[in-house]
Design a protein around this motif. Structure first.
Motif, PDB file in Angstrom:
ATOM      1  N   SER A  39       0.817  -1.208   0.000  1.00 50.97           N
ATOM      2  CA  SER A  39       0.000   0.000   0.000  1.00 50.97           C
ATOM      3  C   SER A  39       0.851   1.258   0.000  1.00 50.97           C
ATOM      4  CB  SER A  39      -0.924  -0.014   1.218  1.00 50.97           C
ATOM      5  OG  SER A  39      -1.757   1.111   1.215  1.00 50.97           O
ATOM      6  N   SER A  40       0.564   2.140  -0.942  1.00 53.80           N
ATOM      7  CA  SER A  40       1.244   3.443  -1.078  1.00 53.80           C
ATOM      8  C   SER A  40       2.746   3.312  -1.297  1.00 53.80           C
ATOM      9  CB  SER A  40       0.982   4.308   0.163  1.00 53.80           C
ATOM     10  OG  SER A  40      -0.398   4.522   0.330  1.00 53.80           O
ATOM     11  N   GLN A  41       3.169   2.194  -1.845  1.00 46.47           N
ATOM     12  CA  GLN A  41       4.592   2.021  -2.130  1.00 46.47           C
ATOM     13  C   GLN A  41       4.825   1.758  -3.619  1.00 46.47           C
ATOM     14  OE1 GLN A  41       6.699  -0.715   0.402  1.00 46.47           O
ATOM     15  NE2 GLN A  41       5.586  -0.059   2.248  1.00 46.47           N
ATOM     16  N   ALA A  42       6.072   1.782  -4.009  1.00 51.43           N
ATOM     17  CA  ALA A  42       6.432   1.485  -5.387  1.00 51.43           C
ATOM     18  C   ALA A  42       6.367  -0.013  -5.649  1.00 51.43           C
ATOM     19  CB  ALA A  42       7.845   1.992  -5.665  1.00 51.43           C
ATOM     20  N   PRO A  43       6.082  -0.423  -6.870  1.00 54.07           N
ATOM     21  CA  PRO A  43       6.186  -1.846  -7.210  1.00 54.07           C
ATOM     22  C   PRO A  43       7.631  -2.316  -7.034  1.00 54.07           C
ATOM     23  CG  PRO A  43       5.002  -0.641  -8.913  1.00 54.07           C
ATOM     24  CD  PRO A  43       5.589   0.381  -8.002  1.00 54.07           C
ATOM     25  N   LYS A  44       7.773  -3.522  -6.520  1.00 49.40           N
ATOM     26  CA  LYS A  44       9.099  -4.081  -6.265  1.00 49.40           C
ATOM     27  C   LYS A  44       9.213  -5.399  -7.017  1.00 49.40           C
ATOM     28  CE  LYS A  44      12.039  -5.730  -2.493  1.00 49.40           C
ATOM     29  NZ  LYS A  44      12.191  -7.069  -3.083  1.00 49.40           N
ATOM     30  N   LEU A  45      10.241  -5.528  -7.840  1.00 46.63           N
ATOM     31  CA  LEU A  45      10.405  -6.725  -8.637  1.00 46.63           C
ATOM     32  C   LEU A  45      10.763  -7.920  -7.758  1.00 46.63           C
ATOM     33  CD1 LEU A  45      10.550  -7.930 -11.521  1.00 46.63           C
ATOM     34  CD2 LEU A  45      12.985  -7.333 -11.510  1.00 46.63           C
ATOM     35  N   LEU A  46      10.019  -9.005  -7.938  1.00 47.21           N
ATOM     36  CA  LEU A  46      10.298 -10.248  -7.202  1.00 47.21           C
ATOM     37  C   LEU A  46      11.186 -11.168  -8.037  1.00 47.21           C
ATOM     38  CD1 LEU A  46       6.736 -11.036  -5.804  1.00 47.21           C
ATOM     39  CD2 LEU A  46       8.692 -10.111  -4.535  1.00 47.21           C
ATOM     40  N   PHE A  47      10.767 -11.435  -9.262  1.00 43.19           N
ATOM     41  CA  PHE A  47      11.553 -12.249 -10.197  1.00 43.19           C
ATOM     42  C   PHE A  47      11.016 -12.070 -11.604  1.00 43.19           C
ATOM     43  CE2 PHE A  47       9.478 -15.265  -7.058  1.00 43.19           C
ATOM     44  CZ  PHE A  47       8.202 -15.171  -7.571  1.00 43.19           C
ATOM     45  N   HIS A  48      11.756 -12.618 -12.564  1.00 44.04           N
ATOM     46  CA  HIS A  48      11.272 -12.585 -13.932  1.00 44.04           C
ATOM     47  C   HIS A  48      11.773 -13.799 -14.685  1.00 44.04           C
ATOM     48  CE1 HIS A  48      15.236 -10.777 -14.771  1.00 44.04           C
ATOM     49  NE2 HIS A  48      15.040 -11.073 -16.038  1.00 44.04           N
ATOM     50  N   TYR A  49      11.056 -14.105 -15.760  1.00 45.64           N
ATOM     51  CA  TYR A  49      11.430 -15.172 -16.669  1.00 45.64           C
ATOM     52  C   TYR A  49      11.802 -14.562 -18.012  1.00 45.64           C
ATOM     53  CZ  TYR A  49       9.652 -19.125 -13.917  1.00 45.64           C
ATOM     54  OH  TYR A  49       9.456 -20.089 -12.969  1.00 45.64           O
ATOM     55  N   TYR A  50      12.925 -14.994 -18.549  1.00 48.45           N
ATOM     56  CA  TYR A  50      13.263 -14.727 -19.936  1.00 48.45           C
ATOM     57  C   TYR A  50      13.104 -16.081 -20.626  1.00 48.45           C
ATOM     58  CZ  TYR A  50      15.660 -12.782 -23.982  1.00 48.45           C
ATOM     59  OH  TYR A  50      15.962 -12.334 -25.246  1.00 48.45           O
ATOM     60  N   ASP A  51      12.012 -16.239 -21.375  1.00 52.01           N
ATOM     61  CA  ASP A  51      11.603 -17.556 -21.850  1.00 52.01           C
ATOM     62  C   ASP A  51      11.469 -18.470 -20.632  1.00 52.01           C
ATOM     63  OD1 ASP A  51      13.616 -17.116 -24.781  1.00 52.01           O
ATOM     64  OD2 ASP A  51      11.451 -16.898 -24.575  1.00 52.01           O
ATOM     65  N   LYS A  52      12.219 -19.556 -20.581  1.00 56.47           N
ATOM     66  CA  LYS A  52      12.117 -20.452 -19.424  1.00 56.47           C
ATOM     67  C   LYS A  52      13.190 -20.171 -18.382  1.00 56.47           C
ATOM     68  CE  LYS A  52       9.521 -24.413 -21.047  1.00 56.47           C
ATOM     69  NZ  LYS A  52       8.522 -24.239 -19.992  1.00 56.47           N
ATOM     70  N   ASP A  53      14.062 -19.226 -18.656  1.00 58.04           N
ATOM     71  CA  ASP A  53      15.125 -18.902 -17.701  1.00 58.04           C
ATOM     72  C   ASP A  53      14.576 -18.061 -16.560  1.00 58.04           C
ATOM     73  OD1 ASP A  53      17.579 -18.461 -20.329  1.00 58.04           O
ATOM     74  OD2 ASP A  53      17.008 -20.246 -19.184  1.00 58.04           O
ATOM     75  N   PHE A  54      14.725 -18.582 -15.359  1.00 60.82           N
ATOM     76  CA  PHE A  54      14.185 -17.938 -14.161  1.00 60.82           C
ATOM     77  C   PHE A  54      15.257 -17.058 -13.538  1.00 60.82           C
ATOM     78  CE2 PHE A  54      11.582 -17.326 -10.558  1.00 60.82           C
ATOM     79  CZ  PHE A  54      12.352 -17.498  -9.408  1.00 60.82           C
ATOM     80  N   ASN A  55      14.877 -15.833 -13.174  1.00 62.62           N
ATOM     81  CA  ASN A  55      15.808 -14.878 -12.571  1.00 62.62           C
ATOM     82  C   ASN A  55      15.189 -14.336 -11.289  1.00 62.62           C
ATOM     83  OD1 ASN A  55      17.942 -14.329 -14.914  1.00 62.62           O
ATOM     84  ND2 ASN A  55      15.906 -14.523 -15.815  1.00 62.62           N
ATOM     85  N   PHE A  64       8.499 -17.162  -1.663  1.00 58.65           N
ATOM     86  CA  PHE A  64       7.908 -16.877  -2.965  1.00 58.65           C
ATOM     87  C   PHE A  64       8.599 -17.736  -4.025  1.00 58.65           C
ATOM     88  CE2 PHE A  64       5.314 -13.135  -2.153  1.00 58.65           C
ATOM     89  CZ  PHE A  64       5.814 -12.690  -0.939  1.00 58.65           C
ATOM     90  N   GLN A  65       7.762 -18.401  -4.822  1.00 61.00           N
ATOM     91  CA  GLN A  65       8.289 -19.185  -5.934  1.00 61.00           C
ATOM     92  C   GLN A  65       7.441 -18.907  -7.162  1.00 61.00           C
ATOM     93  OE1 GLN A  65       8.241 -23.214  -4.388  1.00 61.00           O
ATOM     94  NE2 GLN A  65      10.263 -22.946  -3.452  1.00 61.00           N
ATOM     95  N   SER A  66       7.965 -19.308  -8.302  1.00 61.86           N
ATOM     96  CA  SER A  66       7.246 -19.049  -9.538  1.00 61.86           C
ATOM     97  C   SER A  66       7.409 -20.214 -10.495  1.00 61.86           C
ATOM     98  CB  SER A  66       7.758 -17.764 -10.184  1.00 61.86           C
ATOM     99  OG  SER A  66       6.993 -17.424 -11.332  1.00 61.86           O
ATOM    100  N   ARG A  67       6.422 -20.371 -11.348  1.00 62.48           N
ATOM    101  CA  ARG A  67       6.448 -21.393 -12.388  1.00 62.48           C
ATOM    102  C   ARG A  67       5.987 -20.768 -13.693  1.00 62.48           C
ATOM    103  NH1 ARG A  67       1.946 -24.575 -11.075  1.00 62.48           N
ATOM    104  NH2 ARG A  67       1.311 -23.049  -9.475  1.00 62.48           N
ATOM    105  N   ARG A  68       6.619 -21.216 -14.771  1.00 65.13           N
ATOM    106  CA  ARG A  68       6.173 -20.766 -16.086  1.00 65.13           C
ATOM    107  C   ARG A  68       6.114 -21.987 -16.995  1.00 65.13           C
ATOM    108  NH1 ARG A  68       8.598 -16.108 -20.222  1.00 65.13           N
ATOM    109  NH2 ARG A  68       6.671 -15.924 -21.445  1.00 65.13           N
ATOM    110  N   PRO A  69       4.958 -22.648 -17.038  1.00 65.15           N
ATOM    111  CA  PRO A  69       4.853 -23.897 -17.812  1.00 65.15           C
ATOM    112  C   PRO A  69       4.914 -23.697 -19.319  1.00 65.15           C
ATOM    113  CG  PRO A  69       2.714 -23.256 -16.924  1.00 65.15           C
ATOM    114  CD  PRO A  69       3.713 -22.315 -16.335  1.00 65.15           C
TER     115      PRO A  69
END
Lengths: 117, 113
Positions: A39-55, A64-69
């Protein structure tokens, strides 16, 4: 219309109960991002995928975990939500060309607002 | 830590007036972008300015970038009530940060009819 879709828009979970947020895109973009915005804060990057590469960002909690099937879908899993994880979670995409990111704009979904009871 | 700081934190103006928001950042960048967020919604990209550019226009928007001062400003001319939203600057650095945005704290703009 091509877009970024997030489901659900509002999610209520209990302290410690795993929750999954989903994001889908019809833009066929290579890169997908997850941001946390309190609330009332800037978005903060958690992670990203470049294609299937997880960063993973260095300060993203292990909770926090992520999946990109596939190209279209990306999921954010919160294994044991705490009260401090209540926030808006934003998914975004970005198009690329070849090996180098060519398009600078990120396209955001409407967000999922997570409440932890 | 967050890259950008924005000022003012909140801005309240009358319809028809101009609104100016400022953003400062700490490290060298490839580009700086401005996004708009309506209450409880996702972000919408407004305009991008590259590190080798000094000024850019898009409709009622004008962005300036001063890399020597590590600062940018967003000017919205002839504001409308529909411009009421939060505005965020976001910087993209080079190197291993390429492709990642770091957002400022945002300016809440209220335009009164």
């Amino acid at each position: 219309d091509a877009m970024v879709i997030q489901n659900p828009r509002y999610q209520v979970t209990q302290f410690g109960k795993p929750v999954t947020l989903s994001c889908s895109q019809t833009l066929n973009h290579n890169v997908m991002y997850w941001y946390q915005q309190k609330s009332s804060q800037a978005p903060k990057l958690l992670f990203h995928y470049y294609d299937k590469d997880f960063n993973n960002e260095a300060d993203t909690p292990d909770n926090f975990q992520s999946r990109r099937p596939n190209t279209s879908f990306c999921f954010l899993d919160i294994r044991s939500p705490g009260l401090g994880d209540a926030a808006m979670y934003l998914c975004a995409t970005r198009g690329t060309a070849g090996l180098h990111i060519q398009f600078d704009e990120q396209f955001f979904g409407p967000g999922t607002r997570l409440t932890v009871l | 830590s967050q890259q950008g700081e924005e000022d003012p934190q909140a801005l309240s103006i009358q319809e028809g007036e101009n609104a100016t928001m400022n953003c400062s950042y700490k490290t060298s960048i490839n580009n700086l972008q401005w996004y708009r967020q309506n209450s409880g919604r996702g972000l919408v990209h407004l305009i991008l300015i590259r590190s080798n550019e000094r000024e850019k226009h898009s409709g009622r928007l004008r962005v300036t970038l001063d890399t020597s001062k590590k600062s940018s400003s967003l000017l919205i001319t002839a504001s409308r009530a529909a411009d009421t939203a939060s505005y965020f600057c976001a910087t993209e650095a080079g190197g291993t940060s390429y492709g990642k945005l770091t957002f400022g704290q945002g300016t809440i703009l209220t335009v009164h009819p």
